[in-house]
Motif scaffolding. Structure first.
Motif, mmCIF file in Angstrom:
data_model
loop_
_atom_site.group_PDB
_atom_site.id
_atom_site.type_symbol
_atom_site.label_atom_id
_atom_site.label_comp_id
_atom_site.label_asym_id
_atom_site.label_seq_id
_atom_site.Cartn_x
_atom_site.Cartn_y
_atom_site.Cartn_z
ATOM 1 N N ARG A 288 -22.744 -17.468 3.144
ATOM 2 C CA ARG A 288 -24.034 -18.178 2.910
ATOM 3 C C ARG A 288 -24.078 -19.482 3.997
ATOM 4 O O ARG A 288 -22.961 -19.965 4.512
ATOM 5 N N THR A 289 -25.302 -19.894 4.360
ATOM 6 C CA THR A 289 -25.636 -21.044 5.235
ATOM 7 C C THR A 289 -24.882 -22.346 4.477
ATOM 8 O O THR A 289 -24.814 -22.472 3.447
ATOM 9 N N GLY A 290 -24.129 -22.981 5.499
ATOM 10 C CA GLY A 290 -23.689 -24.242 5.151
ATOM 11 C C GLY A 290 -22.180 -24.201 5.095
ATOM 12 O O GLY A 290 -21.419 -25.192 5.012
ATOM 13 N N THR A 291 -21.688 -23.182 4.744
ATOM 14 C CA THR A 291 -20.236 -22.870 5.050
ATOM 15 C C THR A 291 -19.565 -22.850 6.557
ATOM 16 O O THR A 291 -20.450 -22.558 7.222
ATOM 17 N N PRO A 292 -18.325 -23.230 6.556
ATOM 18 C CA PRO A 292 -17.796 -23.277 7.710
ATOM 19 C C PRO A 292 -18.025 -21.789 8.869
ATOM 20 O O PRO A 292 -18.345 -22.143 9.893
ATOM 21 N N THR A 293 -17.642 -20.953 7.911
ATOM 22 C CA THR A 293 -17.540 -19.566 8.603
ATOM 23 C C THR A 293 -19.072 -19.290 9.234
ATOM 24 O O THR A 293 -19.290 -18.975 10.270
ATOM 25 N N ARG A 294 -20.062 -19.712 8.367
ATOM 26 C CA ARG A 294 -21.478 -19.323 8.580
ATOM 27 C C ARG A 294 -21.926 -20.230 9.854
ATOM 28 O O ARG A 294 -22.627 -19.897 10.645
ATOM 29 N N THR A 295 -21.492 -21.518 9.757
ATOM 30 C CA THR A 295 -21.732 -22.470 10.870
ATOM 31 C C THR A 295 -21.456 -21.944 12.309
ATOM 32 O O THR A 295 -22.013 -22.086 13.277
ATOM 33 N N GLN A 296 -20.330 -21.487 12.025
ATOM 34 C CA GLN A 296 -19.598 -21.181 13.605
ATOM 35 C C GLN A 296 -20.322 -19.648 13.822
ATOM 36 O O GLN A 296 -20.367 -19.511 14.934
ATOM 37 N N PHE A 297 -20.554 -18.736 12.857
ATOM 38 C CA PHE A 297 -21.336 -17.691 13.402
ATOM 39 C C PHE A 297 -22.665 -17.791 13.970
ATOM 40 O O PHE A 297 -23.181 -17.444 14.895
ATOM 41 N N ASP A 298 -23.371 -18.697 13.244
ATOM 42 C CA ASP A 298 -24.715 -19.197 13.809
ATOM 43 C C ASP A 298 -24.511 -19.860 15.414
ATOM 44 O O ASP A 298 -25.258 -19.585 16.023
ATOM 45 N N ALA A 299 -23.545 -20.605 15.474
ATOM 46 C CA ALA A 299 -23.261 -21.241 16.665
ATOM 47 C C ALA A 299 -22.998 -20.432 17.695
ATOM 48 O O ALA A 299 -23.406 -20.633 18.675
ATOM 49 N N MET A 300 -22.369 -19.023 17.366
ATOM 50 C CA MET A 300 -22.040 -18.414 18.585
ATOM 51 C C MET A 300 -23.348 -17.803 19.153
ATOM 52 O O MET A 300 -23.183 -17.584 20.493
ATOM 53 N N PHE A 301 -24.531 -17.567 18.497
ATOM 54 C CA PHE A 301 -25.719 -17.121 18.987
ATOM 55 C C PHE A 301 -26.727 -18.191 19.767
ATOM 56 O O PHE A 301 -27.110 -18.108 20.662
ATOM 57 N N HIS A 302 -26.569 -19.275 19.036
ATOM 58 C CA HIS A 302 -27.441 -20.654 19.435
ATOM 59 C C HIS A 302 -27.041 -21.001 20.737
ATOM 60 O O HIS A 302 -27.823 -21.419 21.549
ATOM 61 N N ALA A 303 -25.444 -20.933 21.085
ATOM 62 C CA ALA A 303 -24.879 -21.372 22.093
ATOM 63 C C ALA A 303 -25.446 -20.607 23.421
ATOM 64 O O ALA A 303 -25.499 -21.198 24.524
ATOM 65 N N ALA A 304 -25.646 -19.328 23.234
ATOM 66 C CA ALA A 304 -26.093 -18.455 24.182
ATOM 67 C C ALA A 304 -27.478 -18.382 24.141
ATOM 68 O O ALA A 304 -28.123 -17.351 24.954
ATOM 69 N N GLY A 305 -28.335 -19.111 23.404
ATOM 70 C CA GLY A 305 -29.963 -19.282 23.527
ATOM 71 C C GLY A 305 -30.511 -18.143 22.979
ATOM 72 O O GLY A 305 -31.523 -17.679 22.778
ATOM 73 N N LEU A 306 -29.643 -17.331 21.928
ATOM 74 C CA LEU A 306 -30.207 -16.297 21.094
ATOM 75 C C LEU A 306 -30.556 -16.587 19.708
ATOM 76 O O LEU A 306 -29.995 -17.472 19.204
ATOM 77 N N ALA A 307 -31.544 -15.969 19.272
ATOM 78 C CA ALA A 307 -31.873 -16.110 17.852
ATOM 79 C C ALA A 307 -30.709 -15.587 17.154
ATOM 80 O O ALA A 307 -29.842 -14.325 17.606
ATOM 81 N N LEU A 308 -30.836 -15.718 15.742
ATOM 82 C CA LEU A 308 -29.649 -15.195 14.980
ATOM 83 C C LEU A 308 -30.246 -13.836 14.615
ATOM 84 O O LEU A 308 -31.411 -13.183 14.586
ATOM 85 N N PRO A 309 -29.198 -12.636 14.230
ATOM 86 C CA PRO A 309 -29.674 -11.359 13.818
ATOM 87 C C PRO A 309 -30.584 -11.365 12.607
ATOM 88 O O PRO A 309 -30.588 -12.158 11.726
#
Length: 391
Positions: A288-309
């Motif tokens: 879920r949103t807010g956990t460290p794993t989810r934060t890093q998962f989201d950052a993987m896409f955001h850093a590349a300028g992509l929207a989340l799946p």
């Protein structure tokens, strides 16, 4: 129950400090026979002598010194919170009243609090009313929807729980003196810890302390942190937060972990080049949103300028992830160590894609002023040792 009578505990400390029944009676404004009776009842509850009686006075035994140390910590915490509400309360508040206050504060309803304590509703109501009368102020705000603790009341309830937890630790340590395993260890375990390192830790601990009760509590980080801060849990193990969420807890890094992307063995992405754009188009199982794993998962896409799946199911269950990956083309992003057993057994496969900047600290979280018992210290040391060996 040790410390069931707070007045007896105060009398015990007066004797411990003065070495004299007479002086303790004067300080506590009670008779000498009352002091003698209080000490006798505490020794019966402890099942150990707390003093050596000599012609020169009363001197603490090893058990007495242990109780004095834990009891002072408990009373210092409790009296500070009671004094904040009214100076008279340290002299009048009883454990039964405080237990009623704690239950009512949590349930926000007298009937539910009574059910939790296993006593009659009028008894709970009377105990809270007596506390309010001695305090000279309302401790709960009453409305048509229930009762809500005031800020001072909520703080007192939390401190009282911590104080009683301190006395429970005294019971455990007194048991250790005579070779009895009493009390329990309560651990808040986040998802990774349930698969690594806790299975090995618990097996080793059982060899050394075969009968001591252990409770592993699962939940979200916020839920577990709340239970830790009010004394329901001894410590947490799992992903650390940066920075620490609040000043009254300590975080101790034990090892590092990273994230991997998993798929079922039949998944076509196992056999083709991968890019974030391709991954964004997949179906995902993530925490879920807010956990460290989810934060890093989201950052993987955001850093590349992509929207989340677009296709995301939120879950913290590795079992659900594994079963869904076996029957569908869904992917998951999880802790490497958490999934290692499933990877080794070839139940899932690791996608050939490194999650950038995914290293995270895993460790212990405990209250800043916490003083662990020997058993609690032992299981924490087993966690450190098992983690070092795994690395």
């Amino acid at each position: 129950m040790l410390g069931s009578n707070l007045r007896h505990l105060r009398v015990f400390h007066a004797v411990a400090e003065t070495g004299s029944v007479t002086r303790a009676a004067e300080l506590c404004l009670v008779s000498q026979p009352a002091v003698t009776q209080a000490i006798a009842k505490l020794e019966a509850e402890a099942e150990l002598p707390l003093f050596r009686r000599t012609s020169q006075g009363f001197f603490l035994t090893e058990a007495g010194a242990l109780l004095a140390r834990r009891g002072k910590r408990a009373l210092d915490m409790l009296d500070g919170a009671l004094n904040e509400i009214a100076p008279r309360l340290p002299l009048t508040a009883t454990r039964a009243q405080l237990l009623a206050l704690i239950a009512t504060s949590e349930a926000q309803n007298f009937s539910l609090a009574a059910r939790q304590l296993g006593i009659a509703q009028p008894t709970v109501h009377r105990a809270v009313t007596q506390l309010e009368r001695e305090a000279g102020k309302a401790l709960f705000q009453r409305s048509a929807f229930g009762i809500v603790p005031t800020r001072a009341c909520a703080m007192l309830a939390r401190i009282a729980r911590l104080s009683f937890a301190e006395l429970d630790q005294a019971v455990s340590e007194l048991g250790d003196l005579v070779g009895r395993e009493v009390g329990e260890i309560t651990i808040g375990a986040m998802p990774l810890a349930r698969s690594h390192p806790m299975p090995k830790v618990l097996a080793r601990f059982r060899e050394k302390r075969p009968n001591l009760r252990i409770r592993i509590i699962e939940g979200t980080y916020d839920e577990l942190l709340g239970q830790l801060r009010r004394g329901d849990l001894d410590f947490l193990i799992g992903a650390l937060r940066s920075p620490a969420p609040i000043e009254d807890v300590v975080q101790e890094r034990v090892f590092d972990d990273d994230l991997v992307l998993l798929a079922g063995h039949h998944h076509p992405l196992l056999y083709r080049p991968l890019s974030l754009e391709v991954l964004r188009q997949q179906h995902w199982l993530v925490t879920r949103t807010g956990t460290p794993t989810r934060t890093q998962f989201d950052a993987m896409f955001h850093a590349a300028g992509l929207a989340l799946p677009d296709s995301i199911i939120e879950t913290g269950s590795v079992i659900l992830m594994r079963e869904m990956m076996e029957i569908s083309d869904v992917l998951s992003c999880v802790s490497h160590l958490q999934a290692r057993a499933d990877i080794d057994r070839k139940l899932v496969a690791v996608l050939p894609f490194a999650v950038p900047h995914s290293t995270r600290a895993i460790g212990l979280t405990y209250r800043r002023d916490w003083m662990p018992t020997p058993a609690q210290s032992l299981i924490m040391e087993e966690i450190r040792q098992a983690s070092a060996e795994a690395l």
